[in-house]
Design a protein around this motif. Structure first.
Motif, PDB file in Angstrom:
ATOM      1  N   ARG A  39       0.828  -1.214   0.000  1.00  0.00           N
ATOM      2  CA  ARG A  39       0.000   0.000   0.000  1.00  0.00           C
ATOM      3  C   ARG A  39       0.858   1.258   0.000  1.00  0.00           C
ATOM      4  NH1 ARG A  39      -2.749   2.639   4.616  1.00  0.00           N
ATOM      5  NH2 ARG A  39      -4.186   4.096   3.683  1.00  0.00           N
ATOM      6  N   ILE A  40       1.907   1.276   0.812  1.00  0.00           N
ATOM      7  CA  ILE A  40       2.814   2.431   0.884  1.00  0.00           C
ATOM      8  C   ILE A  40       4.217   1.899   0.597  1.00  0.00           C
ATOM      9  CG2 ILE A  40       3.576   4.384   2.275  1.00  0.00           C
ATOM     10  CD1 ILE A  40       1.101   3.954   4.028  1.00  0.00           C
ATOM     11  N   SER A  41       4.459   1.577  -0.651  1.00  0.00           N
ATOM     12  CA  SER A  41       5.683   0.867  -1.030  1.00  0.00           C
ATOM     13  C   SER A  41       6.942   1.729  -1.020  1.00  0.00           C
ATOM     14  CB  SER A  41       5.509   0.229  -2.411  1.00  0.00           C
ATOM     15  OG  SER A  41       5.279   1.230  -3.383  1.00  0.00           O
ATOM     16  N   ASP A  42       6.797   3.036  -0.904  1.00  0.00           N
ATOM     17  CA  ASP A  42       7.985   3.901  -0.910  1.00  0.00           C
ATOM     18  C   ASP A  42       8.540   4.152   0.494  1.00  0.00           C
ATOM     19  OD1 ASP A  42       5.793   5.475  -0.143  1.00  0.00           O
ATOM     20  OD2 ASP A  42       6.661   7.287  -1.007  1.00  0.00           O
ATOM     21  N   ARG A  43       8.012   3.440   1.515  1.00  0.00           N
ATOM     22  CA  ARG A  43       8.477   3.626   2.892  1.00  0.00           C
ATOM     23  C   ARG A  43       8.826   2.297   3.539  1.00  0.00           C
ATOM     24  NH1 ARG A  43       4.206   8.151   4.998  1.00  0.00           N
ATOM     25  NH2 ARG A  43       4.703   9.609   3.354  1.00  0.00           N
ATOM     26  N   ILE A  44       9.842   2.348   4.366  1.00  0.00           N
ATOM     27  CA  ILE A  44      10.203   1.215   5.204  1.00  0.00           C
ATOM     28  C   ILE A  44      10.207   1.724   6.638  1.00  0.00           C
ATOM     29  CG2 ILE A  44      11.999  -0.431   5.844  1.00  0.00           C
ATOM     30  CD1 ILE A  44      12.917  -0.399   2.946  1.00  0.00           C
ATOM     31  N   TYR A  45       9.461   1.067   7.495  1.00  0.00           N
ATOM     32  CA  TYR A  45       9.377   1.474   8.891  1.00  0.00           C
ATOM     33  C   TYR A  45      10.384   0.667   9.706  1.00  0.00           C
ATOM     34  CZ  TYR A  45       5.195   3.773   7.317  1.00  0.00           C
ATOM     35  OH  TYR A  45       4.328   4.577   6.629  1.00  0.00           O
ATOM     36  N   VAL A  46      11.184   1.359  10.495  1.00  0.00           N
ATOM     37  CA  VAL A  46      12.198   0.731  11.332  1.00  0.00           C
ATOM     38  C   VAL A  46      11.715   0.793  12.776  1.00  0.00           C
ATOM     39  CG1 VAL A  46      14.583   0.840  12.120  1.00  0.00           C
ATOM     40  CG2 VAL A  46      14.037   1.426   9.746  1.00  0.00           C
ATOM     41  N   HIS A  47      11.686  -0.350  13.444  1.00  0.00           N
ATOM     42  CA  HIS A  47      11.266  -0.393  14.844  1.00  0.00           C
ATOM     43  C   HIS A  47      12.323   0.294  15.702  1.00  0.00           C
ATOM     44  CE1 HIS A  47       7.808  -3.169  14.464  1.00  0.00           C
ATOM     45  NE2 HIS A  47       8.417  -3.434  13.332  1.00  0.00           N
ATOM     46  N   ALA A  48      11.914   1.269  16.472  1.00  0.00           N
ATOM     47  CA  ALA A  48      12.849   2.040  17.298  1.00  0.00           C
ATOM     48  C   ALA A  48      13.628   1.146  18.248  1.00  0.00           C
ATOM     49  CB  ALA A  48      12.108   3.120  18.078  1.00  0.00           C
ATOM     50  N   SER A  49      13.009   0.097  18.732  1.00  0.00           N
ATOM     51  CA  SER A  49      13.694  -0.787  19.679  1.00  0.00           C
ATOM     52  C   SER A  49      14.861  -1.531  19.046  1.00  0.00           C
ATOM     53  CB  SER A  49      12.706  -1.782  20.276  1.00  0.00           C
ATOM     54  OG  SER A  49      12.132  -2.574  19.244  1.00  0.00           O
ATOM     55  N   SER A  50      14.945  -1.524  17.714  1.00  0.00           N
ATOM     56  CA  SER A  50      16.054  -2.202  17.039  1.00  0.00           C
ATOM     57  C   SER A  50      17.284  -1.303  16.893  1.00  0.00           C
ATOM     58  CB  SER A  50      15.619  -2.699  15.660  1.00  0.00           C
ATOM     59  OG  SER A  50      15.442  -1.606  14.763  1.00  0.00           O
ATOM     60  N   LEU A  51      17.162  -0.030  17.229  1.00  0.00           N
ATOM     61  CA  LEU A  51      18.273   0.910  17.083  1.00  0.00           C
ATOM     62  C   LEU A  51      19.209   0.854  18.288  1.00  0.00           C
ATOM     63  CD1 LEU A  51      16.184   3.961  15.834  1.00  0.00           C
ATOM     64  CD2 LEU A  51      17.512   2.357  14.436  1.00  0.00           C
ATOM     65  N   ASP A  52      20.484   1.139  18.062  1.00  0.00           N
ATOM     66  CA  ASP A  52      21.449   1.172  19.166  1.00  0.00           C
ATOM     67  C   ASP A  52      21.102   2.264  20.176  1.00  0.00           C
ATOM     68  OD1 ASP A  52      22.948  -0.940  18.187  1.00  0.00           O
ATOM     69  OD2 ASP A  52      24.321   0.369  17.085  1.00  0.00           O
ATOM     70  N   ASP A  53      20.618   3.416  19.693  1.00  0.00           N
ATOM     71  CA  ASP A  53      20.269   4.539  20.567  1.00  0.00           C
ATOM     72  C   ASP A  53      18.916   5.103  20.144  1.00  0.00           C
ATOM     73  OD1 ASP A  53      20.172   6.702  22.264  1.00  0.00           O
ATOM     74  OD2 ASP A  53      21.897   7.732  21.403  1.00  0.00           O
ATOM     75  N   PRO A  54      17.807   4.432  20.507  1.00  0.00           N
ATOM     76  CA  PRO A  54      16.492   4.902  20.059  1.00  0.00           C
ATOM     77  C   PRO A  54      16.135   6.290  20.573  1.00  0.00           C
ATOM     78  CG  PRO A  54      16.250   3.081  21.603  1.00  0.00           C
ATOM     79  CD  PRO A  54      17.710   3.238  21.321  1.00  0.00           C
ATOM     80  N   GLY A  55      16.739   6.724  21.678  1.00  0.00           N
ATOM     81  CA  GLY A  55      16.460   8.049  22.214  1.00  0.00           C
ATOM     82  C   GLY A  55      16.992   9.173  21.349  1.00  0.00           C
ATOM     83  N   LYS A  56      17.829   8.833  20.381  1.00  0.00           N
ATOM     84  CA  LYS A  56      18.418   9.820  19.479  1.00  0.00           C
ATOM     85  C   LYS A  56      17.393  10.345  18.460  1.00  0.00           C
ATOM     86  CE  LYS A  56      22.456  10.166  16.445  1.00  0.00           C
ATOM     87  NZ  LYS A  56      23.609   9.436  15.916  1.00  0.00           N
ATOM     88  N   TYR A  57      16.306   9.614  18.282  1.00  0.00           N
ATOM     89  CA  TYR A  57      15.306   9.966  17.272  1.00  0.00           C
ATOM     90  C   TYR A  57      13.970  10.243  17.930  1.00  0.00           C
ATOM     91  CZ  TYR A  57      18.896   7.913  14.390  1.00  0.00           C
ATOM     92  OH  TYR A  57      20.084   7.633  13.802  1.00  0.00           O
ATOM     93  N   GLU A  58      13.260  11.240  17.433  1.00  0.00           N
ATOM     94  CA  GLU A  58      11.937  11.569  17.953  1.00  0.00           C
ATOM     95  C   GLU A  58      10.888  11.136  16.931  1.00  0.00           C
ATOM     96  OE1 GLU A  58       9.336  15.463  19.212  1.00  0.00           O
ATOM     97  OE2 GLU A  58      11.506  15.513  19.455  1.00  0.00           O
ATOM     98  N   PRO A  59       9.871  10.387  17.350  1.00  0.00           N
ATOM     99  CA  PRO A  59       8.852   9.940  16.393  1.00  0.00           C
ATOM    100  C   PRO A  59       8.070  11.113  15.817  1.00  0.00           C
ATOM    101  CG  PRO A  59       8.233   9.364  18.638  1.00  0.00           C
ATOM    102  CD  PRO A  59       9.610   9.944  18.700  1.00  0.00           C
ATOM    103  N   GLU A  60       7.691  10.981  14.546  1.00  0.00           N
ATOM    104  CA  GLU A  60       6.874  12.003  13.898  1.00  0.00           C
ATOM    105  C   GLU A  60       5.396  11.789  14.183  1.00  0.00           C
ATOM    106  OE1 GLU A  60       7.743  12.414   9.752  1.00  0.00           O
ATOM    107  OE2 GLU A  60       9.889  12.460  10.104  1.00  0.00           O
ATOM    108  N   LYS A  61       5.001  10.521  14.316  1.00  0.00           N
ATOM    109  CA  LYS A  61       3.605  10.232  14.629  1.00  0.00           C
ATOM    110  C   LYS A  61       3.496   8.801  15.130  1.00  0.00           C
ATOM    111  CE  LYS A  61       2.146   8.665  10.078  1.00  0.00           C
ATOM    112  NZ  LYS A  61       1.169   8.827   9.024  1.00  0.00           N
ATOM    113  N   SER A  62       2.394   8.515  15.760  1.00  0.00           N
ATOM    114  CA  SER A  62       2.079   7.164  16.189  1.00  0.00           C
ATOM    115  C   SER A  62       1.084   6.594  15.196  1.00  0.00           C
ATOM    116  CB  SER A  62       1.474   7.194  17.593  1.00  0.00           C
ATOM    117  OG  SER A  62       1.131   5.894  17.985  1.00  0.00           O
ATOM    118  N   ILE A  63       1.366   5.418  14.682  1.00  0.00           N
ATOM    119  CA  ILE A  63       0.512   4.852  13.641  1.00  0.00           C
ATOM    120  C   ILE A  63      -0.795   4.310  14.210  1.00  0.00           C
ATOM    121  CG2 ILE A  63       0.373   3.087  11.836  1.00  0.00           C
ATOM    122  CD1 ILE A  63       3.404   3.398  11.519  1.00  0.00           C
ATOM    123  N   TYR A  64      -0.746   3.693  15.390  1.00  0.00           N
ATOM    124  CA  TYR A  64      -1.941   3.104  15.994  1.00  0.00           C
ATOM    125  C   TYR A  64      -2.174   3.645  17.406  1.00  0.00           C
ATOM    126  CZ  TYR A  64      -1.301  -0.248  12.196  1.00  0.00           C
ATOM    127  OH  TYR A  64      -1.143  -0.826  10.971  1.00  0.00           O
TER     128      TYR A  64
END
Length: 67
Positions: free
Chosen positions: A27-52
């Protein structure tokens, strides 16, 4: 897996531990969503929105506020 839109969704998993790392869909083939918990430092990034946000737990204030 078929998503709520009726189109396929795809997940990427860690080959070592099996944790889900990414998700994308037809449906939205031009995006790949990365789970924040998989990042070495998830606190480094601020979410733009919550999907659910309606599915968020009561303790998940970030999802509720940003939703």
């Amino acid at each position: 897996m078929v998503g709520g839109s009726g189109q396929f969704t795809f997940s990427g998993f860690c080959p070592t531990c099996g944790s889900q790392i990414t998700r994308n869909s037809q449906r939205i083939s031009d995006r790949i969503y990365v789970h924040a918990s998989s990042l070495d430092d998830p606190g480094k990034y601020e979410p733009e929105k919550s999907i659910y946000p309606n599915s968020a737990q009561a303790w998940d204030e970030v999802a509720i506020i940003k939703g």
